[in-house]
Write a protein that holds these residues in place. Sequence first.
Motif, short mmCIF file in Angstrom:
data_model
loop_
_atom_site.label_atom_id
_atom_site.label_comp_id
_atom_site.label_asym_id
_atom_site.label_seq_id
_atom_site.Cartn_x
_atom_site.Cartn_y
_atom_site.Cartn_z
N VAL A 1 -6.84 -3.43 1.93
CA VAL A 1 -5.74 -3.31 0.97
C VAL A 1 -4.72 -2.34 1.54
CG1 VAL A 1 -5.05 -2.53 -1.34
CG2 VAL A 1 -7.24 -3.72 -1.04
N ILE A 2 -3.44 -2.70 1.39
CA ILE A 2 -2.38 -1.79 1.82
C ILE A 2 -1.39 -1.61 0.66
CG2 ILE A 2 -0.95 -3.60 2.87
CD1 ILE A 2 -0.27 -1.47 5.07
N GLU A 3 -1.02 -0.37 0.42
CA GLU A 3 -0.08 -0.04 -0.65
C GLU A 3 0.96 0.92 -0.09
OE1 GLU A 3 -2.56 1.78 -3.55
OE2 GLU A 3 -3.51 -0.09 -4.19
N GLY A 4 2.24 0.64 -0.32
CA GLY A 4 3.25 1.54 0.22
C GLY A 4 4.63 1.29 -0.34
N GLY A 5 5.46 2.30 -0.24
CA GLY A 5 6.84 2.18 -0.71
C GLY A 5 6.96 2.35 -2.20
N ARG A 6 8.20 2.62 -2.62
CA ARG A 6 8.42 2.82 -4.04
C ARG A 6 9.45 1.87 -4.63
NH1 ARG A 6 10.83 8.65 -4.93
NH2 ARG A 6 9.08 9.30 -3.60
N HIS A 7 10.38 1.39 -3.76
CA HIS A 7 11.47 0.55 -4.27
C HIS A 7 12.24 0.02 -3.06
CE1 HIS A 7 15.30 -0.43 -6.32
NE2 HIS A 7 14.57 -0.51 -7.43
N ALA A 8 12.91 -1.12 -3.25
CA ALA A 8 13.66 -1.72 -2.15
C ALA A 8 14.84 -0.88 -1.70
CB ALA A 8 14.14 -3.11 -2.56
#
Length: 431
Positions: free
Chosen positions: A271-278
């Motif tokens: 699983v990969i999770e990252g970033g907050r918004h474009a």
Amino acid sequence: MVGIKWGMKLNKREALLKDVKTREAEWLTLLQNLIRFETPAPPARNTSSIQNFVAEELQASGCTIDRWPLYPGDEVVVGTKMGYENEKAPKLILNGHVDVAQVDESEPWQHEPFSPLIEDGYVYGRGAADMKGGLAGILFSLRLLNDYGISFPGDIYVQSVTGEEVGEAGTKSCTTRGYDADFALVADTSNLEIQGQGGVVTGWVTVKSRKTFHDAERQRMIHAGGGIYGASAIEKMMKVINSLQELERHWAVTKSYPGFPYGSTTINPAVIEGGRHAAFVADECHLWITVHYYPDEHHDEVIQEIESHLQKAAAADPWLRHHPLEFQWGGTSMIEDRGEVFPPLAVDESNPGVKLLKQAHEQVHKEAPTVSMSPTVTDGGWFSDAGIPAVIYGPGDLANAHAVDERVSVEQLRTYIQTLVCFLLDWGEID
């Protein structure tokens, strides 16, 4: 019963094995009843009702009941069939879990997952193979032996646990509660092979920037003269993944263990999770990995090897060397803290319990059992971790475990119960 002559024992054995066939409707009904309890994990917290059912079955077979909450709505039940001799008599654990794999509404089941159906020589339903079939076999074997008035010199503990599917270690709670034995049989999915297993540990690797940048500033981070010392955490995590792949390939050619195909020590970026918004450059990224290791390794050593390798790779990167990787390993629940540890389990073929199980299998199947290593993990490792010799031995195959239209062979379940009966009869003869 212990003490009877071989000829008498053989006659009783034959009668018991015949009864397994003639009472087929009983154990099939028992399995169907178990499947009807909806106990998928996740979401979990749903096993109290099935554990009430299991406790009643064990009490009817002459067991005293101990039970405790693992989590609200999820209980562990241990039935003790008291031995008639002193504490030096050998003790046995029979272990199974009542939680089953998650069912997604989009899965194209031909049969309702929790409405069991018998068709073409198979029992269909979620948990049929993993592992309510094995648990039904344990419960019926005890019922049958109890009907014949057969007792044992040492205590037999039947552990009906929860949490196995999501790493919540209901079995570990049994060992910490004080349940000890000379041998443990885990009735999980093994296709009637006597199995050990490698270990599994999960972990999170985190890349984090000290500063957050607007997407419009990315051009100044990537072009000469831009003047911003920054990076995308997602892009830097790609270097971490590449480094893990290098280590995985290195393990494949430098590590081995009998019974495992080469390359079984894997590192899965799950699983990969990252970033907050474009509109932002990603300032944080988390990678969840699943690591398989061999029985002659300890997860602490494996963790240290992974961290050392990644930190050296990070030191070669001009940005990562100043933004140290963060690690979080293991856990007690895939649901509560998104982490787990499953210790490995080696098979000691010289152990008296293993010898008896091999003998019982051969009596029923007329051929020696296969001794192998499971490519997955079960609660069996918790016994090894506690110093209790153990094996995995159960009906069903991994191709059906967790699968759409999960199923178990009626014939295989019958021979499994017969093998358990022979094993338990012989167990009473252990010195």
